[in-house]
Motif scaffolding. Structure first.
Motif, short mmCIF file in Angstrom:
data_model
loop_
_atom_site.label_atom_id
_atom_site.label_comp_id
_atom_site.label_asym_id
_atom_site.label_seq_id
_atom_site.Cartn_x
_atom_site.Cartn_y
_atom_site.Cartn_z
N SER A 86 -0.57 -21.72 -47.65
CA SER A 86 0.72 -21.78 -46.94
C SER A 86 1.52 -20.50 -47.19
CB SER A 86 1.54 -22.94 -47.50
OG SER A 86 1.77 -22.73 -48.88
N THR A 88 4.35 -20.47 -48.74
CA THR A 88 4.80 -20.59 -50.12
C THR A 88 3.75 -20.06 -51.09
OG1 THR A 88 6.05 -22.55 -49.50
CG2 THR A 88 5.61 -22.26 -51.86
N HIS A 113 14.64 -18.95 -47.50
CA HIS A 113 14.09 -20.26 -47.86
C HIS A 113 13.78 -20.21 -49.36
CE1 HIS A 113 10.96 -23.40 -48.05
NE2 HIS A 113 11.42 -23.85 -46.90
N ASN A 153 15.34 -20.06 -41.19
CA ASN A 153 14.99 -21.43 -40.83
C ASN A 153 16.22 -22.30 -40.67
OD1 ASN A 153 15.39 -21.29 -43.68
ND2 ASN A 153 14.52 -23.33 -43.88
N ASP A 176 8.59 -12.65 -45.03
CA ASP A 176 8.30 -14.07 -44.87
C ASP A 176 8.40 -14.37 -43.37
OD1 ASP A 176 8.46 -16.78 -44.50
OD2 ASP A 176 10.02 -17.14 -46.01
N GLN A 179 8.97 -18.39 -39.96
CA GLN A 179 9.70 -18.82 -38.76
C GLN A 179 9.62 -17.81 -37.63
OE1 GLN A 179 10.77 -21.75 -38.29
NE2 GLN A 179 10.94 -22.60 -40.34
N SER A 199 2.43 -19.61 -42.03
CA SER A 199 1.69 -20.88 -42.16
C SER A 199 1.22 -21.37 -40.80
CB SER A 199 2.60 -21.98 -42.73
OG SER A 199 3.14 -21.63 -43.97
N HIS A 201 0.75 -24.48 -39.90
CA HIS A 201 1.29 -25.77 -39.45
C HIS A 201 2.60 -25.64 -38.68
CE1 HIS A 201 4.65 -26.35 -42.36
NE2 HIS A 201 3.95 -25.50 -43.10
N LYS A 202 3.23 -24.46 -38.72
CA LYS A 202 4.46 -24.27 -37.93
C LYS A 202 4.14 -23.64 -36.58
CE LYS A 202 7.39 -23.50 -41.98
NZ LYS A 202 8.14 -24.76 -42.11
C1 LIG Z 1 11.52 -19.23 -43.69
C2 LIG Z 1 10.54 -20.11 -44.40
N1 LIG Z 1 9.84 -19.62 -45.42
C3 LIG Z 1 8.94 -20.35 -46.08
C4 LIG Z 1 8.70 -21.65 -45.73
C5 LIG Z 1 7.68 -22.42 -46.49
O1 LIG Z 1 6.59 -22.69 -45.65
P1 LIG Z 1 5.39 -23.60 -46.16
O2 LIG Z 1 6.00 -24.93 -46.46
O3 LIG Z 1 4.46 -23.65 -44.98
O4 LIG Z 1 4.81 -22.95 -47.33
C6 LIG Z 1 9.40 -22.22 -44.68
C7 LIG Z 1 9.21 -23.64 -44.32
O5 LIG Z 1 10.06 -24.28 -43.76
C8 LIG Z 1 10.35 -21.43 -43.99
O6 LIG Z 1 11.05 -21.92 -42.98
#
Ligand SMILES: Cc1ncc(COP(=O)(O)O)c(C=O)c1O
Length: 381
Positions: A86, A88, A113, A153, A176, A179, A199, A201-202
């Protein structure tokens, strides 16, 4: 021509009748991605890069092909793409893999985030200076790393990454893109970053798979975080020699089906056209922001809705109550709370917001239903 009715047919889950406005948390998955994963499990399920028999060779080719697709998606080379779990995980890998020394500094912002904040805050316990900027104007030219979110986000706003890259001096730059990758055509060369994370999944892909881009020149600044099967050229009882990048970063059996699904997701997005994807979500978010702003007692945060995100509050009603009422009364799924961005919430002067986020399968009628349901919530507030 972008036809949202046609797009919706690819998402069987929408037949369940809810209005899904939480794609910034996790998007829905089209049939094409589900089929790509099923195809692997049904027809050539085997481990990769080890077997000399046909299913293993086919699985290896499909996995390598996915890496190539992801590389092309951000204009990188395939030997700059590491598959992760992911966004993260990608950020934590970089935080752990850089060689931090006492007195090094890392710069980030209040808009991040938590996934792009906590790995840096933890470094402060090891003597690394962590500077949290309130805007994008004054990054140091000599920090070890600047880490910025490309798109917020919470607010949907976009950071001036290209300018930050031009002005960064000797600092490394991590972006990052959790988004932004779902909405924009990204080009790591134009962005000028050293690391970029996102990621699947988004962006219509499966859960549990992401990408960490590491620019070729930056690869010498980081050490492989995990060692094990697949990461070596040779091993003796006393020592080992690592293989090349990115395999040296992918210890153990990877998420093969996930990578194949991720490849299918970017195929799907590219077929729609990233320009169309961005324009569609932006149009819906702008319409939502406009309609919500017209409702008395509703506060909309952020000035522009670039990437399909609208955060709002209804009077002083807790955001979780707003979200629960929208679900209860109109089967509308929105996210509520601090959105893993507590420092930003403090700056906005609230504990949380309700957040509607739009993607390729959402419609103007759904925006109108949201506005109408929020009006009903206001009556009860
Ligand atoms: C800006 C941003 N960074 C990082 C993340 C973390 O993503 P993940 O949960 O896929 O690791 C998110 C998830 O909402 C996000 O919006």
């Amino acid at each position: 021509m972008f036809d949202v009715r046609r797009v919706r047919e690819d998402f069987p889950i929408l037949k369940n009748g809810f209005i899904y406005l939480d794609s910034a948390a996790s998007s829905l998955t089209p049939e094409q991605v589900l089929q790509a994963e099923l195809d692997y499990y049904r027809n050539f399920r085997a481990n990769i890069h080890r077997g000399l028999y046909k299913p293993s060779i086919q699985a290896s080719e499909a996995f390598d092909d996915a890496r190539e697709k992801l590389a092309r998606f951000i204009n990188a080379s395939k030997d700059e793409i590491v598959f992760t779990k992911s966004t993260t995980e990608g950020i934590n890998l970089v935080a752990n893999a850089l060689d931090w020394k006492q007195g090094d500094s890392v710069e980030t912002t209040l808009f991040e985030h938590h996934s792009n904040l906590l790995p840096w805050l933890r470094l402060s316990k090891r003597g690394v200076k962590v500077n949290i900027r309130e805007d994008y104007s004054s990054f140091s030219k000599s920090s070890k790393l600047i880490a910025v979110g490309h798109a917020s986000n919470v607010l949907g706003s976009v950071a001036p990454v290209e300018r930050i890259a031009r002005e960064k001096g000797d600092s490394l730059l991590l972006v990052d893109a959790a988004q932004s990758a779902p909405h924009f055509s990204l080009d790591v060369k134009k962005l000028g970053c050293d690391f970029l994370v996102f990621s699947a999944h988004k962006m219509l892909g499966p859960t549990g798979i992401g990408v960490l881009y590491i620019k070729r020149d930056a690869q010498k600044t980081v050490n492989s975080p995990f060692l094990g099967g697949g990461t070596i050229r040779a091993v003796t009882a006393e020592d080992y020699e690592l293989t090349h990048f990115p395999e040296s970063w992918e210890a153990g059996t990877p998420n093969i089906a996930g990578a194949i699904g991720f490849g299918a997701a970017v195929d799907y997005l590219k077929k729609l056209g990233m320009g169309n994807v961005h324009a569609h979500s932006k149009k819906l978010a702008e319409k939502a922001a406009k309609e919500l702003r017209e409702i008395n007692c509703v506060t909309v945060y952020g000035e522009k809705e670039f990437n399909g995100i609208v955060s709002f509050n209804v009077k002083s009603m807790p955001a979780h109550d707003v979200a629960a009422m929208l679900d209860e009364s109109a089967r509308i799924c929105v996210r509520s709370g601090h959105h893993c961005a507590m420092p930003l919430m403090k700056k906005l002067g609230c504990n949380g917001t309700a957040r509607a986020s739009f993607y390729v399968y959402n419609t103007e009628e759904e925006v109108e239903k949201l506005a109408s349901a929020v009006k009903d919530v206001v009556q009860l507030a």
